[in-house]
Design an enzyme around this catalytic site. Structure first.
Site, PDB file in Angstrom:
ATOM      1  N   ASP A  12      31.501  33.959  33.726  1.00 26.25           N
ATOM      2  CA  ASP A  12      31.899  34.915  34.776  1.00 26.25           C
ATOM      3  C   ASP A  12      31.661  34.427  36.207  1.00 26.25           C
ATOM      4  OD1 ASP A  12      32.297  36.348  32.480  1.00 26.25           O
ATOM      5  OD2 ASP A  12      30.912  37.965  32.960  1.00 26.25           O
ATOM      6  N   HIS A  54      38.587  43.481  33.139  1.00 28.10           N
ATOM      7  CA  HIS A  54      38.515  44.892  32.809  1.00 28.10           C
ATOM      8  C   HIS A  54      39.794  45.661  33.146  1.00 28.10           C
ATOM      9  CE1 HIS A  54      34.338  44.427  31.957  1.00 28.10           C
ATOM     10  NE2 HIS A  54      33.935  44.304  33.210  1.00 28.10           N
ATOM     11  N   HIS A  58      37.873  51.226  32.885  1.00 26.89           N
ATOM     12  CA  HIS A  58      36.757  50.736  32.071  1.00 26.89           C
ATOM     13  C   HIS A  58      35.548  51.659  32.165  1.00 26.89           C
ATOM     14  CE1 HIS A  58      33.699  47.832  30.562  1.00 26.89           C
ATOM     15  NE2 HIS A  58      34.697  47.543  29.750  1.00 26.89           N
ATOM     16  N   HIS A  95      34.879  46.334  39.316  1.00 27.85           N
ATOM     17  CA  HIS A  95      34.841  44.886  39.487  1.00 27.85           C
ATOM     18  C   HIS A  95      35.734  44.201  38.446  1.00 27.85           C
ATOM     19  CE1 HIS A  95      31.798  45.653  36.371  1.00 27.85           C
ATOM     20  NE2 HIS A  95      32.057  44.430  35.921  1.00 27.85           N
ATOM     21  N   LYS A 120      36.975  38.686  28.575  1.00 22.01           N
ATOM     22  CA  LYS A 120      36.150  39.650  27.843  1.00 22.01           C
ATOM     23  C   LYS A 120      36.100  40.974  28.588  1.00 22.01           C
ATOM     24  CE  LYS A 120      31.733  38.053  29.823  1.00 22.01           C
ATOM     25  NZ  LYS A 120      31.228  39.309  30.424  1.00 22.01           N
ATOM     26  N   CYS A 168      25.132  39.119  31.682  1.00 19.98           N
ATOM     27  CA  CYS A 168      26.071  38.403  30.819  1.00 19.98           C
ATOM     28  C   CYS A 168      25.553  37.033  30.381  1.00 19.98           C
ATOM     29  CB  CYS A 168      27.424  38.282  31.508  1.00 19.98           C
ATOM     30  SG  CYS A 168      28.223  39.899  31.747  1.00 19.98           S
TER      31      CYS A 168
END
Length: 227
Positions: A12, A54, A58, A95, A120, A168
Site C-alpha cells: 500500500d 476500495h 466501503h 481513502h 485488496k 496492513c
C-alpha cells in the site's frame, strides 16, 4: 543460496497514505521509498505491490456511518455469510477509492521492477488489512490468492515493507508467517499510523513467527549479495 527463493511484498505505498496530500497520510511515509527501491533492485523470485482499492461505500469509511468519526470510532463488521462471526474495526477517512489519484502508487516507487500489483479491500462489506485475506474464517469472504501465488513460485522467504506498519504491514507479515513462509518485516521500510504503538506491534509480529529486521541485518544483506 540453494533453496533460498525470496519474495518481496510492498504494501500500500499509495498517495492517500503519504504526505503531503494523502487523506490518511502516515507521517514520513514517503521517506521509506529509497530503501524500498534498493530492495526492488535485488533478485527476488517475485515482487508484488498491494493497493487498497476500495469502493466508495466501503464499510471502513467513517463517512458511511452517521455520527461516526475517523480514527476514534469503531464499527462492528459481521461476516455476511455467517452472522455469528464478527469483529470490531477502526473507522478511517475516505481513502484509496478505486480509480482516484489517491489510490495510485506513489511515483517515486520504481514500479517498473514489480511483477504484479494486487488490489485488496474491494468488497465494501469487510475490512481487509492483510493482502492475503479478510479476518473471517467461517467462511472467509475474500481470499486474494496471494498465498497460492507464492507457493506456485516456490517461495521460501517473504520480505514485507510499505504502509502502514501497525495495520496492513503488520497483518501481511503475520499472515505470511501463518502460511508457512519465513517472514521478515524490514523496519526502515515502514512507518506506523501511531508510532507509539509500534513496540507492541513488533512483539505481536514476532510472536506470530515473523521477524522484524533492519537493512543491515544478515537476512537483508544476503539479498544484496545475491545479485
Amino acid at each position: 543460496m540453494a533453496g533460498f527463493r525470496p519474495a518481496l511484498i510492498v504494501v500500500d505505498l499509495q498517495e492517500d497514505f503519504c504526505p503531503p496530500n494523502g487523506s490518511l497520510a502516515v507521517a514520513n511515509g514517503r521517506d521509506i521509498t529509497p530503501s524500498i527501491n534498493s530492495l526492488l533492485a535485488s533478485p527476488f523470485v517475485i515482487k508484488i505491490a498491494t493497493k487498497d482499492w476500495h469502493p466508495r461505500d466501503h464499510i471502513s469509511f467513517a463517512a458511511n456511518h452517521e455520527g461516526k468519526a475517523p480514527f476514534t470510532d469503531f464499527v462492528t463488521i459481521v461476516n455476511p455469510y455467517n452472522e455469528s462471526e464478527s469483529y470490531e474495526s477502526r473507522l478511517w477517512p475516505v481513502h484509496c477509492v478505486q480509480g482516484t489519484p489517491g489510490a495510485e502508487l506513489i511515483p517515486e516507487l520504481h514500479a517498473g521492477q514489480l511483477d504484479t500489483v494486487l488490489e485488496k479491500g474491494t468488497d465494501a462489506r469487510v475490512e481487509m488489512y492483510s493482502p492475503f485475506y479478510d479476518p473471517f474464517t467461517s467462511p472467509r469472504v475474500c481470499d486474494s490468492g496471494l498465498a497460492q501465488t507464492l507457493r506456485d513460485k516456490q517461495v521460501t522467504d517473504v520480505y514485507v515493507v510499505g504502509l502502514a506498519a501497525d495495520f496492513c504491514v503488520k497483518n501481511a507479515a503475520i499472515d505470511a508467517a501463518k502460511e508457512g513462509f519465513k517472514t521478515f518485516l524490514v523496519e526502515e521500510c515502514t512507518r506506523a499510523v501511531d508510532a507509539s504503538t509500534w513496540p507492541e506491534c513488533k512483539k505481536e509480529i514476532e510472536a506470530s513467527g515473523a521477524k522484524v529486521v533492519s537493512m543491515d541485518d544478515p537476512e537483508v544483506r544476503r539479498l544484496m549479495t545475491a545479485q
